[in-house]
Motif scaffolding. Structure first.
Motif, PDB file in Angstrom:
ATOM      1  N   ARG A 153      19.219 -34.145  36.284  1.00 24.20           N
ATOM      2  CA  ARG A 153      19.630 -34.731  34.993  1.00 24.20           C
ATOM      3  C   ARG A 153      21.143 -34.667  34.846  1.00 24.20           C
ATOM      4  O   ARG A 153      21.770 -35.599  34.326  1.00 24.20           O
ATOM      5  N   ARG A 178      18.801 -41.483  27.697  1.00 29.26           N
ATOM      6  CA  ARG A 178      17.758 -40.467  27.628  1.00 29.26           C
ATOM      7  C   ARG A 178      16.449 -41.024  28.173  1.00 29.26           C
ATOM      8  O   ARG A 178      16.060 -42.151  27.870  1.00 29.26           O
ATOM      9  N   THR A 227      12.595 -41.073  27.932  1.00 29.26           N
ATOM     10  CA  THR A 227      11.654 -40.754  26.862  1.00 29.26           C
ATOM     11  C   THR A 227      10.473 -39.970  27.422  1.00 29.26           C
ATOM     12  O   THR A 227      10.207 -39.965  28.633  1.00 29.26           O
ATOM     13  N   ARG A 228       9.741 -39.343  26.512  1.00 30.29           N
ATOM     14  CA  ARG A 228       8.568 -38.578  26.928  1.00 30.29           C
ATOM     15  C   ARG A 228       7.540 -39.495  27.582  1.00 30.29           C
ATOM     16  O   ARG A 228       6.922 -39.130  28.591  1.00 30.29           O
ATOM     17  N   GLY A 229       7.379 -40.693  26.999  1.00 30.15           N
ATOM     18  CA  GLY A 229       6.426 -41.642  27.569  1.00 30.15           C
ATOM     19  C   GLY A 229       6.811 -42.066  28.980  1.00 30.15           C
ATOM     20  O   GLY A 229       5.945 -42.191  29.859  1.00 30.15           O
ATOM     21  N   GLU A 230       8.114 -42.297  29.211  1.00 32.55           N
ATOM     22  CA  GLU A 230       8.575 -42.678  30.543  1.00 32.55           C
ATOM     23  C   GLU A 230       8.320 -41.557  31.548  1.00 32.55           C
ATOM     24  O   GLU A 230       7.889 -41.808  32.684  1.00 32.55           O
ATOM     25  N   LEU A 231       8.595 -40.324  31.140  1.00 31.38           N
ATOM     26  CA  LEU A 231       8.400 -39.191  32.041  1.00 31.38           C
ATOM     27  C   LEU A 231       6.926 -39.005  32.384  1.00 31.38           C
ATOM     28  O   LEU A 231       6.560 -38.785  33.540  1.00 31.38           O
ATOM     29  N   ILE A 232       6.048 -39.128  31.379  1.00 26.57           N
ATOM     30  CA  ILE A 232       4.613 -38.991  31.617  1.00 26.57           C
ATOM     31  C   ILE A 232       4.117 -40.092  32.553  1.00 26.57           C
ATOM     32  O   ILE A 232       3.299 -39.860  33.452  1.00 26.57           O
ATOM     33  N   HIS A 239      17.355 -43.082  36.061  1.00 25.00           N
ATOM     34  CA  HIS A 239      16.837 -41.716  36.138  1.00 25.00           C
ATOM     35  C   HIS A 239      16.559 -41.317  37.576  1.00 25.00           C
ATOM     36  O   HIS A 239      15.741 -40.426  37.834  1.00 25.00           O
TER      37      HIS A 239
END
Length: 420
Positions: free
Chosen positions: A74, A212, A214-219, A347
């Protein structure tokens, strides 16, 4: 993003300074240990009386980086490769210097190695492969192979030099030479990798690189079958790394090779890694990466089995080292290539950090298993047979990421993958 309109070789002409800087950075940072630990193991064990089974646990120290690696990824996405590499190349030469002052306690050696691992990750592919995938498109596979070939190529020339220093002046002088080499290489790399990329003005402005996730992207990334298979492939292919990174000379000597011949075989291993990576890089730009994986990553299994055999002929040892070296490390090229083609480039370093963490976990697990087998048998044979088996499993994991088909790298397919 890579400039559009450049030919295959035009990308090399436009971005050679970045390519050279990334190659030097990856070669002269923490990756030096991959080859140098082999040279220092015999004199350290002899002088301090360390048990081989305890020394083998050095491979478990990569676990110390697992929590830090995503943070480093990161950090690199947010602040760029130059700043990240500057921190890494402050710590790595310092750690080599600290090793030269060891008093003999193996835990002192472990502590300095952990310190190097934690910050040395900022001198690895996590940082320098990003320099490449941002600038190369048509020639991405070959460019990644060039960068990742820097470490074994440097190893092929530096191993004999440092070996002479260790034999003539002792291991302390050897570590000080390594500190000087790493510091000089870091300065050159940092100067070359930054400030040279000029995006095509005709292209729309890309999103901020530090946007940033997002949580959805990471999941979505964590649930992606390709991501899971790449992680598994990296784990299984790197589980035997403890052998080639710190035990290869000991394995060769156990098989009857004299110390000097074993040193040159370590150098031969490094040269064969370079040759194999160029072949795999060229193949990645022309055929399915899954096909490259099943062919390239299956070869080390034969080499490990040859090393495990009771035959002590020099020709067999040379052939085994060549087989292991020609294919060893191709998983890094393939993993970086598939990551850059499958996931959002903003990312990239964060996603690639999970691959690095998988490699670190594999090395640690491999070191524990090696230590256990050495304690039980006092020989490397059992571990070498196991290494052959898991290498084949790793190759199959990479193959099944696309069932042998070349991934669709169009923008539409990339967006679809990200949304999956």
């Amino acid at each position: 993003m890579p400039a559009k309109g450049l030919t295959y070789f035009g990308e090399f002409r436009a971005h050679w300074p970045n390519l050279l800087g990334a190659t030097l950075g990856l070669a002269l940072g923490a990756a030096l240990n991959h080859y140098m630990t082999n040279l220092f193991a015999p004199p350290l064990i002899e002088e301090f009386g360390w048990e081989r089974s305890r020394f083998a646990l050095v491979g478990t120290l990569g676990l110390a980086t697992m929590v830090f690696v995503p943070v480093a990824g990161r950090f690199t996405d947010r602040f760029g490769a130059r700043i990240a590499a500057s921190i890494g190349f402050t710590v790595v030469p310092l750690s080599f210097l600290l090793l030269s002052f060891m008093s003999g306690d193996i835990y002192e050696f472990f502590g300095i190695t952990i310190f190097q691992h934690v910050f040395g990750v900022l001198t690895t592919t996590l940082v320098f492969s990003r320099v490449i995938v941002e600038r190369f498109d048509r020639a991405r596979g070959m460019a990644l192979s060039v960068v990742m070939s820097g470490a074994p190529l440097v190893g092929a020339f530096v191993v004999p030099i440092v070996g002479v220093v260790v034999d003539a002046e002792g291991w302390r002088a050897g570590y000080r030479v390594l500190a000087a080499i790493s510091a000089a290489g870091g300065v050159a790399a940092i100067a070359l990798i930054g400030g040279r990329h000029k995006p095509d003005p005709s292209e729309p402005s890309p999103a901020r690189p530090h946007a940033r996730i997002t949580r959805g992207e990471l999941i979505a990334v964590l649930k992606n079958p390709a991501f899971i298979l790449i992680i598994a492939g990296m784990f299984f292919c790197n589980l035997p790394q403890v052998i080639v990174s710190s035990q290869l000379k000991l394995v060769l000597m156990e098989n009857g090779a004299p110390s000097q011949l074993a040193t040159w075989m370590v150098s031969l291993y490094a040269i064969s890694v370079v040759c194999g990576r160029f072949v795999s890089g060229l193949a990645l730009d022309r055929v399915s990466p899954q096909l490259v994986a099943i062919v390239a990553l299956g070869l080390p299994a034969l080499g490990f089995l040859a090393l495990a055999s009771p035959i002590e002929a020099a020709w067999l040892l040379v052939g085994a080292v060549l087989l292991v070296g020609l294919a060893q490390g191709a998983e890094g090229d393939i993993g970086a290539y598939l990551t850059s083609r499958t996931f959002d480039m903003r990312h990239y370093s964060l996603i690639y950090s999970f691959l690095i963490a998988s490699m670190g976990l594999a090395t640690a697990v491999g070191a524990v298993v090696l230590s256990m087998t050495l304690s039980a048998t006092e020989r490397f044979d059992v571990f070498l047979v196991l290494a052959a088996a898991v290498t084949v499993i790793g190759a199959l994991c990479f193959f099944f990421t696309g069932r042998g088909s070349r991934p669709d790298i169009s923008p539409a397919s990339t967006n679809a993958t990200q949304a999956a």
